[in-house]
Design an enzyme around this catalytic site. Structure first.
Site, short mmCIF file in Angstrom:
data_model
loop_
_atom_site.label_atom_id
_atom_site.label_comp_id
_atom_site.label_asym_id
_atom_site.label_seq_id
_atom_site.Cartn_x
_atom_site.Cartn_y
_atom_site.Cartn_z
N ARG A 18 0.71 -1.27 -0.56
CA ARG A 18 -0.19 0.29 -0.32
C ARG A 18 0.85 1.71 -0.21
NH1 ARG A 18 -4.23 1.67 4.70
NH2 ARG A 18 -4.18 3.21 4.54
N SER A 56 6.56 5.82 -0.85
CA SER A 56 7.75 5.43 -1.22
C SER A 56 8.46 4.37 -0.12
CB SER A 56 8.19 5.70 -2.18
OG SER A 56 7.87 6.47 -3.55
N ARG A 57 8.08 4.39 0.68
CA ARG A 57 8.46 4.03 2.30
C ARG A 57 9.25 4.53 2.71
NH1 ARG A 57 4.44 1.07 1.08
NH2 ARG A 57 4.13 -0.66 1.30
N LEU A 58 9.10 6.39 2.39
CA LEU A 58 9.83 7.57 3.03
C LEU A 58 9.15 7.80 3.86
CD1 LEU A 58 11.76 8.53 -0.08
CD2 LEU A 58 12.71 7.11 1.64
#
Length: 215
Positions: A10, A193-195
């Site tokens: 997600r 972006s998982r940041l």
């Protein structure tokens, strides 16, 4: 399986968390996030549900989902059977970790610290506001102990109902509350972006240090 596990993902893009939004004390931010979770999360999610991790005498970790039942500027309170597996683990090693996850808000809070029993008066007060079935269940269930089948548990409940047929059940000595006194609280806000944003609070006394952690 209908979908490969590795392909399940997600993209978090609802909100951000920067230092300008974060107070000096973590309890203020937790209360703010918790109130938003209560207003936002929908059933079957319970805003006060959290995963509690403990460690046994052999150093093996254990975790389960519980409900938070109290919060003040000292710590986070939950209730259970003192003779349960978690109770025995906390007796051997009085440290624990909690994790709250609010998926609609794309937020997570991790809490770590020492655990102490609350006062008997506090346990009594909470016990008395529980539904009658829950109060009877605290007497009837030998929590974490093996039982023969569901019928055995129902028989224990019937015996307990008969025991208190002419009186209100009082708080058992083997049941009560614990308070986690936090030494570390991390606030996680999902980002694209998982940041992700991670603000970490740590303390060794009355002063909290706030730091940003890399995702």
């Amino acid at each position: 399986m209908s979908q490969a596990i590795a392909d399940m993902r997600r993209n978090y893009a609802r909100d951000g968390l920067d230092e300008a939004q974060a107070p000096a004390q973590p309890f203020e931010l937790f209360r703010r996030w918790f109130d938003e979770a209560v207003k936002t999360e929908q059933a079957p999610v319970e805003a006060n549900a959290m995963t509690l991790a403990t460690v046994d005498a052999d150093g093996r970790p254990h975790c389960r989902v519980l409900l938070l039942k109290g919060l003040d500027d000292h710590g986070f309170t939950f209730f259970t059977n003192y003779d349960s597996a978690k109770g025995q683990q906390l007796a051997a090693r009085p440290f624990a970790a909690m994790t709250f996850f609010w998926p609609t808000l794309e937020r997570q809070v991790r809490i770590e610290g020492r655990v102490v029993k609350v006062s008997q008066q506090e346990s009594d007060a909470y016990y008395q506001v529980r539904p009658l079935g829950s109060r009877l269940g605290a007497w009837a269930s030998p929590q974490s102990q093996p039982i023969a089948d569901r019928a055995a548990l129902e028989n224990l409940l019937k015996a307990t109902e008969q025991r208190f047929s002419d009186s209100q059940p009082h708080c058992p000595e083997h049941w009560g509350g614990y308070r986690l006194l936090p030494e570390r609280i991390e606030f996680w806000q999902g980002r694209p972006s998982r940041l992700h944003d991670r603000l970490n609070y740590t303390t060794t006394g009355d002063t909290w240090l706030r730091q940003r952690l890399a995702p």
